[in-house]
Design a protein around this motif. Structure first.
Motif, PDB file in Angstrom:
ATOM      1  N   TYR A   1      26.589 -42.666-103.211  1.00 21.04           N
ATOM      2  CA  TYR A   1      25.560 -43.679-103.813  1.00 21.04           C
ATOM      3  C   TYR A   1      25.682 -44.895-103.564  1.00 21.04           C
ATOM      4  CZ  TYR A   1      24.654 -39.434-106.495  1.00 21.04           C
ATOM      5  OH  TYR A   1      24.199 -38.027-106.791  1.00 21.04           O
ATOM      6  N   PHE A   2      24.829 -45.867-103.450  1.00 22.82           N
ATOM      7  CA  PHE A   2      24.888 -47.309-102.990  1.00 22.82           C
ATOM      8  C   PHE A   2      23.914 -48.051-104.052  1.00 22.82           C
ATOM      9  CE2 PHE A   2      25.413 -45.158 -99.150  1.00 22.82           C
ATOM     10  CZ  PHE A   2      26.674 -45.420 -98.684  1.00 22.82           C
ATOM     11  N   ASP A   3      24.441 -49.315-104.473  1.00 24.95           N
ATOM     12  CA  ASP A   3      23.301 -49.980-105.180  1.00 24.95           C
ATOM     13  C   ASP A   3      22.478 -50.706-104.287  1.00 24.95           C
ATOM     14  OD1 ASP A   3      24.177 -49.443-107.849  1.00 24.95           O
ATOM     15  OD2 ASP A   3      25.757 -50.796-107.588  1.00 24.95           O
ATOM     16  N   GLY A   4      21.099 -50.740-104.181  1.00 25.70           N
ATOM     17  CA  GLY A   4      20.248 -51.217-103.374  1.00 25.70           C
ATOM     18  C   GLY A   4      19.017 -51.846-103.811  1.00 25.70           C
ATOM     19  N   LYS A   5      18.309 -52.006-102.795  1.00 30.51           N
ATOM     20  CA  LYS A   5      16.767 -52.530-103.409  1.00 30.51           C
ATOM     21  C   LYS A   5      15.814 -51.542-102.436  1.00 30.51           C
ATOM     22  CE  LYS A   5      16.886 -57.075-105.094  1.00 30.51           C
ATOM     23  NZ  LYS A   5      17.323 -58.207-104.782  1.00 30.51           N
ATOM     24  N   LEU A   6      14.685 -51.089-103.312  1.00 28.68           N
ATOM     25  CA  LEU A   6      13.735 -50.685-102.450  1.00 28.68           C
ATOM     26  C   LEU A   6      12.546 -51.725-102.097  1.00 28.68           C
ATOM     27  CD1 LEU A   6      12.230 -48.083-101.557  1.00 28.68           C
ATOM     28  CD2 LEU A   6      11.312 -47.751-103.885  1.00 28.68           C
ATOM     29  N   VAL A   7      12.197 -51.743-101.029  1.00 30.86           N
ATOM     30  CA  VAL A   7      11.160 -53.127-100.613  1.00 30.86           C
ATOM     31  C   VAL A   7      10.203 -52.419-100.233  1.00 30.86           C
ATOM     32  CG1 VAL A   7      10.887 -55.013 -99.582  1.00 30.86           C
ATOM     33  CG2 VAL A   7      13.176 -54.643-100.495  1.00 30.86           C
ATOM     34  N   LYS A   8       8.748 -52.756-100.450  1.00 27.57           N
ATOM     35  CA  LYS A   8       7.531 -52.430 -99.705  1.00 27.57           C
ATOM     36  C   LYS A   8       7.283 -52.981 -98.606  1.00 27.57           C
ATOM     37  CE  LYS A   8       3.295 -50.269-100.985  1.00 27.57           C
ATOM     38  NZ  LYS A   8       2.071 -50.141-101.573  1.00 27.57           N
ATOM     39  N   THR A   9       6.794 -52.859 -97.553  1.00 19.42           N
ATOM     40  CA  THR A   9       6.682 -53.239 -96.621  1.00 19.42           C
ATOM     41  C   THR A   9       5.076 -52.755 -95.845  1.00 19.42           C
ATOM     42  OG1 THR A   9       7.231 -51.349 -94.927  1.00 19.42           O
ATOM     43  CG2 THR A   9       9.129 -53.218 -95.831  1.00 19.42           C
ATOM     44  N   GLU A  10       4.673 -53.310 -95.022  1.00 21.05           N
ATOM     45  CA  GLU A  10       3.514 -53.161 -94.505  1.00 21.05           C
ATOM     46  C   GLU A  10       3.105 -51.900 -93.903  1.00 21.05           C
ATOM     47  OE1 GLU A  10       3.444 -56.050 -91.556  1.00 21.05           O
ATOM     48  OE2 GLU A  10       4.237 -57.527 -92.846  1.00 21.05           O
ATOM     49  N   SER A  11       3.949 -51.438 -93.287  1.00 19.24           N
ATOM     50  CA  SER A  11       4.046 -49.923 -92.659  1.00 19.24           C
ATOM     51  C   SER A  11       4.541 -48.940 -93.850  1.00 19.24           C
ATOM     52  CB  SER A  11       4.672 -49.980 -91.502  1.00 19.24           C
ATOM     53  OG  SER A  11       5.868 -50.203 -91.632  1.00 19.24           O
ATOM     54  N   GLY A  12       5.174 -49.148 -95.023  1.00 19.70           N
ATOM     55  CA  GLY A  12       5.760 -48.121 -95.788  1.00 19.70           C
ATOM     56  C   GLY A  12       6.641 -48.872 -96.824  1.00 19.70           C
ATOM     57  N   TYR A  13       7.959 -48.320 -96.698  1.00 20.23           N
ATOM     58  CA  TYR A  13       8.955 -48.654 -97.474  1.00 20.23           C
ATOM     59  C   TYR A  13      10.347 -49.083 -96.595  1.00 20.23           C
ATOM     60  CZ  TYR A  13       6.252 -47.617-101.850  1.00 20.23           C
ATOM     61  OH  TYR A  13       5.353 -47.911-102.837  1.00 20.23           O
ATOM     62  N   LYS A  14      11.194 -49.780 -97.388  1.00 20.35           N
ATOM     63  CA  LYS A  14      12.543 -49.855 -96.845  1.00 20.35           C
ATOM     64  C   LYS A  14      13.660 -49.939 -97.919  1.00 20.35           C
ATOM     65  CE  LYS A  14      12.711 -54.855 -95.754  1.00 20.35           C
ATOM     66  NZ  LYS A  14      12.691 -55.845 -94.533  1.00 20.35           N
ATOM     67  N   VAL A  15      14.660 -49.438 -97.564  1.00 25.24           N
ATOM     68  CA  VAL A  15      15.814 -49.757 -98.696  1.00 25.24           C
ATOM     69  C   VAL A  15      16.800 -50.524 -98.053  1.00 25.24           C
ATOM     70  CG1 VAL A  15      15.584 -47.222 -99.814  1.00 25.24           C
ATOM     71  CG2 VAL A  15      17.086 -47.737 -97.757  1.00 25.24           C
ATOM     72  N   VAL A  16      17.261 -51.515 -99.069  1.00 22.93           N
ATOM     73  CA  VAL A  16      18.061 -52.393 -98.520  1.00 22.93           C
ATOM     74  C   VAL A  16      19.528 -52.562 -99.192  1.00 22.93           C
ATOM     75  CG1 VAL A  16      18.477 -55.240 -98.321  1.00 22.93           C
ATOM     76  CG2 VAL A  16      16.275 -53.988 -98.064  1.00 22.93           C
ATOM     77  N   ILE A  17      20.577 -52.348 -98.284  1.00 17.12           N
ATOM     78  CA  ILE A  17      21.864 -52.364 -98.990  1.00 17.12           C
ATOM     79  C   ILE A  17      22.672 -53.560 -98.502  1.00 17.12           C
ATOM     80  CG2 ILE A  17      24.063 -50.921 -99.468  1.00 17.12           C
ATOM     81  CD1 ILE A  17      22.489 -48.547 -98.637  1.00 17.12           C
ATOM     82  N   GLY A  18      22.758 -54.461 -99.232  1.00 11.62           N
ATOM     83  CA  GLY A  18      23.237 -55.724 -98.673  1.00 11.62           C
ATOM     84  C   GLY A  18      22.531 -56.378 -97.496  1.00 11.62           C
ATOM     85  N   THR A  19      23.057 -56.132 -96.178  1.00  9.81           N
ATOM     86  CA  THR A  19      22.258 -56.688 -95.228  1.00  9.81           C
ATOM     87  C   THR A  19      21.756 -55.787 -94.251  1.00  9.81           C
ATOM     88  OG1 THR A  19      24.143 -56.767 -93.756  1.00  9.81           O
ATOM     89  CG2 THR A  19      23.396 -58.890 -94.909  1.00  9.81           C
ATOM     90  N   TYR A  20      22.097 -54.484 -94.806  1.00 12.23           N
ATOM     91  CA  TYR A  20      21.729 -53.239 -93.948  1.00 12.23           C
ATOM     92  C   TYR A  20      20.040 -52.562 -94.330  1.00 12.23           C
ATOM     93  CZ  TYR A  20      21.899 -48.578 -91.780  1.00 12.23           C
ATOM     94  OH  TYR A  20      21.792 -47.404 -91.183  1.00 12.23           O
TER      95      TYR A  20
END
Lengths: 460, 298, 311
Positions: free
Chosen positions: A338-357
């Motif tokens: 498990y990682f703490d991160g962010k779910l971000v909505k993008t134009e094409s869909g979604y991405k997850v962000v963990i730190g800089t990854y």
């Protein structure tokens, strides 16, 4: 064979009983239904099972799985009738059975300790249920028994004739044969009429026939005259199963049946149970804390925790699409990372962000999230160790321990204070990982995104 | 040099220790033999004297048996010189009382112990504590009230009055409860339920057979206790046809001075202890084991 | 709404076996109440009443007299000033002590001997069988046997006469009667005590003895420093149960002295007293004596309970 339906089942252990058990005969554990750690405590008592709804289909193999104290055994015991149901309704074969005694539910159970009667031989253990209750006897089975008897009698007759002794004896045998044959004809008639079975106490011969047949199926014929004490763990296990299936129960309940065996035997018995299933026609309800057993045996598995059902589904579905963080962690070894991160909505869909990854989610996943109208938020990101790989970008971590498993290495890394495990295939090359700083990455189709507060999978 | 002298010293030490042990053993065995002779002397005299005639017994003591054994036996059985002696009815009554009492004690103590062990009914805790408490009450506290009731209801001189109370035997209950706790997993009872047995059948077919060793021990102890019981039967039984052996012996004692044939008295004593002694000698191993397990009550 | 909740209630019939537990204990309790508890309560009840048989068929009472029965018991009945109950209590105690002291001493020696791995006594089964044998024998038969052996024309007197002595009347002298009763109790019980103490010693962790021996303790030191302290709870338990049993001494003196407690009631015990009063159908007085005995044993039992619950 029968379907089993559990409707809003609740189990509450009142306080009174608990106190009583503890204080008098102090030392003994016995009836105390396991440690109730995180269970809800209400004014009525300790809640062991909550709002349990499950529809078990005819002939299905259902596995209840969860950590100890999750209420899985209590549920099984309620189905068996050994534990009364506080609230809700239980149907077996379409009939409400809440108040029906176990013996009238026509189900059988294999206990964790096997519960073989120590003073009876294996044969008597298996014959016991047939002896004490009237059984459903199929005409086909009776004909089988009669055929066997006839064979014996014919043999006797031949011997007598050879000896040339008095004809009185021979005519006696003849009379018996006649009698049996007329009964056989009767049975055949009934079958022709479309009747299948009748309920009656089995005769001694029928019991013997039935026990021998079952023993043969389970490969325990040679132990029939032994007492349970003289058997090994695996043999006892078979006898326990034998005693349960000997009377063709509508449902076969198994309460952690393999937990008393060593690892090797457990694997073997697991395979035997799969084989058994193809031989007997019944509904299986199986309780275990071992997720491998659950995955390999069940048509569907029911993951439980603290008395609540967490998820019901086919093993692979549960593995691929865990409903919440608990299920994702409980099913699959080594545990999910498990990682703490962010779910971000993008134009094409979604991405997850963990730190800089950053990882773009697969189309499929993105669609589901879209349907749920999930926006940007802080999340817990779960990735199974098998899905982690060494990549150029990825999350940076230092390998602390490397376990060589032959075809792969389990790398234990420390990332942001969390332990992260990655399974890296060795491809025949031996590499020293310990102490190295690596970038671990994953692809967008293996990511599980859980809500930070509710820990629910955001895809559902 | 030093090696040799050292080994001589060691040898001496070794030999001294050996001698000491041998002396200790001699003392121990002598002590045991003296005690054994002391214990057995009573029984030896009993057996020897039962073979002697009245005249021989009243003259000189001898350690050798005589030849009147069968005469005494036949005399004691068929022509007793004491009006109180009736071996046949004494044996019959004692046997009826002891046998039925011990069976009832064992069966109902097991049933009660099982009821308390395997089920969770309301008030179970109080009941269990209650049985433990009443175990401590000495039996003669009830004797006054019991005799009063028996006299009022005119049920003295009836054997069943000696038998039925044995259904409630707290000490046996306690032993059975301990045994169940140690040997009977509750899963076994549940398995039997699943196999279609009703509760009573489960007790008779599964629980009782498993309790066999405990039943055997308690059967012997309760039989012996009942066979030897003197106090209550002595108060309740006055009818000569209903007397048990201990009462008969008590009556014989008050009758014994002078007029009763001495050889017969010895024979009667011998006969009344013989059954228990025989059973004891056959089963002494398990009986002695039972003493310790039964005595840790309280 | 109401209809639904009613329906619910009906459905709530559960599978529960717990009532069977109650059914199973019913016989025990019915019999206990009828044949033990009610008689016990009656005993206590009558101890507060004047209630006795004057002549055949003529009863006095029951008249409530409070504690008068108890008070009467502690009043001297004649000019000599002896109080019956105290005398009989004294008799009982003396006879118990004289028997119990050798009983416990010898049992302790035997228990240590049998459990010693150093001595490694052979034939233990035989010795234990012999020593326990008197315990299974009818006390009444054993007492009659003692009566025969020590009677005026019994073997012991015959041996004395053969050796030129005079016939000793063992059963008419205070000391010898008490000694015989004590000895009979000793013979009957030392085997039992041996076995219980042995079990106690065997319950002690074997490695404690071994380590003490390696540390250089002699056999006596091991006994004093390891065995005895660890055996103490069981020893005391044994001792007090023996005391309770001793207080209820009846069969042996009753038969040996034909219920008379000869000579001059010096071997009469409390229970013999109850038995005598009860045979005379004095329910008030016998009830009061029973109660006193019950209270004394109650206190002793309480001590046992405290001790056994400590470890």
């Amino acid at each position: 064979m029968a379907d089993v339906v559990l409707k809003d089942i609740v189990k509450i252990y009142p306080y009174l009983e608990k106190k009583e058990k503890k204080s008098i005969f102090g030392r003994k554990k016995n009836e105390e239904p396991k440690k109730k750690t995180n269970l809800q405590i209400t004014d009525k008592g300790v809640v062991a099972v909550q709002q349990f709804n499950l529809d078990i289909k005819d002939g299905e193999f259902i596995v209840l799985v969860g950590p100890s104290g999750c209420g899985k055994s209590t549920t099984l015991r309620m189905i068996a009738g050994l534990e009364d149901i506080t609230e809700g309704e239980l149907f077996i074969d379409g009939q409400l059975v809440n108040a029906v005694e176990p013996k009238d539910r026509d189900i059988a159970m294999v206990f964790q300790s096997y519960a073989l009667y120590p003073h009876m031989t294996v044969f008597d253990n298996m014959a016991y249920p047939l002896k004490i209750m009237p059984q459903e006897i199929t005409y086909a089975f009776e004909i089988e028994c009669i055929n066997e008897d006839l064979k014996e009698l014919e043999h006797d007759k031949a011997v007598l004739e050879q000896k040339g002794v008095d004809s009185a004896k021979i005519s006696k045998v003849d009379a018996k044969i006649k009698e049996l044959e007329s009964r056989k004809a009767e049975c055949e008639q009934m079958i022709a009429k479309g009747e299948i079975s009748y309920r009656a106490k089995m005769t001694k011969k029928m019991i013997k026939h039935k026990v021998l047949k079952t023993a043969e199926m389970l490969n325990i014929t040679e132990y029939l005259q032994r007492k349970p004490k003289a058997l090994s763990g695996g043999q006892r296990q078979r006898v326990a199963i034998g005693r349960a299936v000997v009377r063709n129960p509508k449902a076969l309940l198994m309460d952690e049946p393999l937990s008393n065996l060593d690892a090797k035997l457990r694997n073997k018995m697991r395979a035997e149970i799969i084989k058994l299933r193809s031989k007997i026609n019944t509904t299986f309800i199986y309780v275990t804390h071992d997720q491998i057993e659950a995955m390999t045996l069940g048509d569907r598995i029911v993951v439980m925790k603290d008395g609540f059902i967490q998820q019901i589904g086919a093993p692979q579905d549960v593995f691929d699409h865990p409903l919440n963080k608990f299920v994702s962690g409980f099913i699959g070894t080594p545990q999910m990372n498990y990682f703490d991160g962010k779910l971000v909505k993008t134009e094409s869909g979604y991405k997850v962000v963990i730190g800089t990854y950053e990882v773009e989610l697969s189309k499929e996943k993105a669609e589901r999230l879209e349907n749920k109208m999930v926006g940007d938020k802080d999340v817990i990101i779960g990735v199974r160790p098998d899905h982690m790989s060494i990549s150029k970008t990825g999350i940076k971590g230092v390998v602390e321990v490397s376990e060589l498993m032959g075809t792969s290495s389990h790398l234990h890394c420390k990332i942001d204070g969390r332990d992260v495990i990655a399974i890296i295939p060795s491809h025949g090359i031996r590499e020293e990982y310990v102490g190295r700083s690596l970038h671990l990455g994953f692809t967008g189709n293996v990511v599980h995104v859980f809500d930070k507060e509710t820990e629910m999978n955001l895809e559902f | 040099m030093t090696n040799v002298s050292k080994s001589v010293v060691d040898n001496n030490k070794n030999r001294n220790a050996k001698i000491k042990l041998i002396i200790e053993r001699i003392i121990s065995y002598s002590f045991l033999i003296v005690l054994t002779v002391f214990c057995l002397s009573f029984f030896y005299v009993l057996v020897i004297n039962s073979t002697k005639s009245n005249d021989e017994l009243n003259s000189v003591f001898s350690l050798l048996p005589s030849k009147y054994f069968f005469e005494n036996l036949i005399g004691a059985l068929f022509h007793p010189t004491s009006q109180y002696v009736n071996i046949f009815s004494g044996f019959k009554n004692s046997l009826i009382v002891a046998l039925l009492s011990s069976v009832l004690t064992c069966y109902f103590s097991s049933l009660t112990a099982y009821g308390v062990y395997a089920y969770n009914f309301k008030g179970k805790r109080i009941i269990a504590a209650f049985i433990l408490a009443i175990m401590m009450i000495p039996s003669q506290l009830a004797s006054v009230g019991f005799l009063k009731i028996a006299v009022d209801l005119r049920i003295t001189d009836q054997l069943w009055v000696l038998i039925v109370p044995s259904i409630a035997a707290p000490a046996t209950y306690f032993y059975m409860h301990q045994y169940l706790k140690a040997t009977l997993p509750l899963e076994l009872i549940e398995a039997s339920r699943m196999d279609g047995s009703n509760e009573f059948m489960t007790f008779n077919r599964i629980v009782l057979p498993i309790m066999k060793p405990a039943l055997a021990v308690q059967m012997i102890f309760s039989f012996v206790a009942s066979w030897n019981n003197y106090y209550m039967p002595g108060l309740l039984i006055e009818d000569d046809n209903k007397t048990t052996l201990p009462i008969m012996l008590g009556l014989l004692r008050s009758d014994a001075i002078g007029k009763v044939d001495n050889g017969q008295i010895w024979m009667v004593i011998l006969l009344s202890i013989l059954p228990v002694v025989i059973v004891y000698l056959i089963l002494s191993r398990s009986i002695i084991k039972g003493v310790t397990s039964g005595s840790v009550k309280g | 709404m109401k209809a639904i909740s009613l329906e619910r209630k009906e459905k709530k019939k559960k599978v529960t076996y717990d009532r069977w537990g109650l059914y199973f204990i019913i016989p025990f309790f019915v019999v206990y109440f009828l044949f033990t508890l009610i008689p016990q309560l009656l005993t206590i009840f009558y101890s507060f009443f004047e209630y006795y048989r004057k002549t055949v068929g003529v009863y006095i009472g029951p008249n409530f007299i409070g504690f008068q029965n108890y008070v009467n018991l502690f009043k001297p009945i004649d000019s000599s000033g002896t109080i019956d109950i105290l005398k009989y209590f004294g008799n009982t105690t003396i006879m118990w002590i004289v028997g119990a002291l050798p009983q416990f001493l010898i049992a302790l020696i035997l228990a240590v001997m049998f459990t010693s791995t150093r001595l490694n006594v052979k034939g233990q089964g035989f010795f234990k069988t012999v020593f326990y044998l008197p315990n299974v024998i009818m006390a009444s038969a054993f007492s009659l046997l003692i009566f025969q052996v020590f009677g005026r024309v019994g073997p012991i007197n015959q041996i004395i006469v053969m050796n030129g002595g005079n016939t000793v009347d063992f059963l008419r002298q205070k000391t010898s009667v008490r000694a015989l009763i004590a000895m009979t109790n000793f013979v009957m019980w030392f085997g039992n005590t041996t076995i219980v103490l042995m079990a106690g010693i065997q319950g002690i962790d074997e490695s404690l003895f071994e380590s003490a021996r390696i540390d250089g303790a002699s056999s006596f030191k091991v006994f004093k420093d390891i065995t005895m302290p660890l055996l103490k709870p069981i020893f005391i338990y044994c001792f007090i149960t023996s005391m309770i049993g001793g207080l209820q001494m009846f069969d042996v003196p009753q038969i040996l002295t034909a219920g008379q407690g000869t000579p001059d009631f010096t071997s009469k015990t409390i229970v013999m007293f109850i038995n005598e009063v009860l045979r005379a159908k004095d329910y008030g007085k016998s009830g009061a004596i029973s109660m006193i005995l019950f209270i004394i044993t109650g206190i002793l039992s309480l001590i046992v309970y405290k001790i056994t619950n400590k470890d």
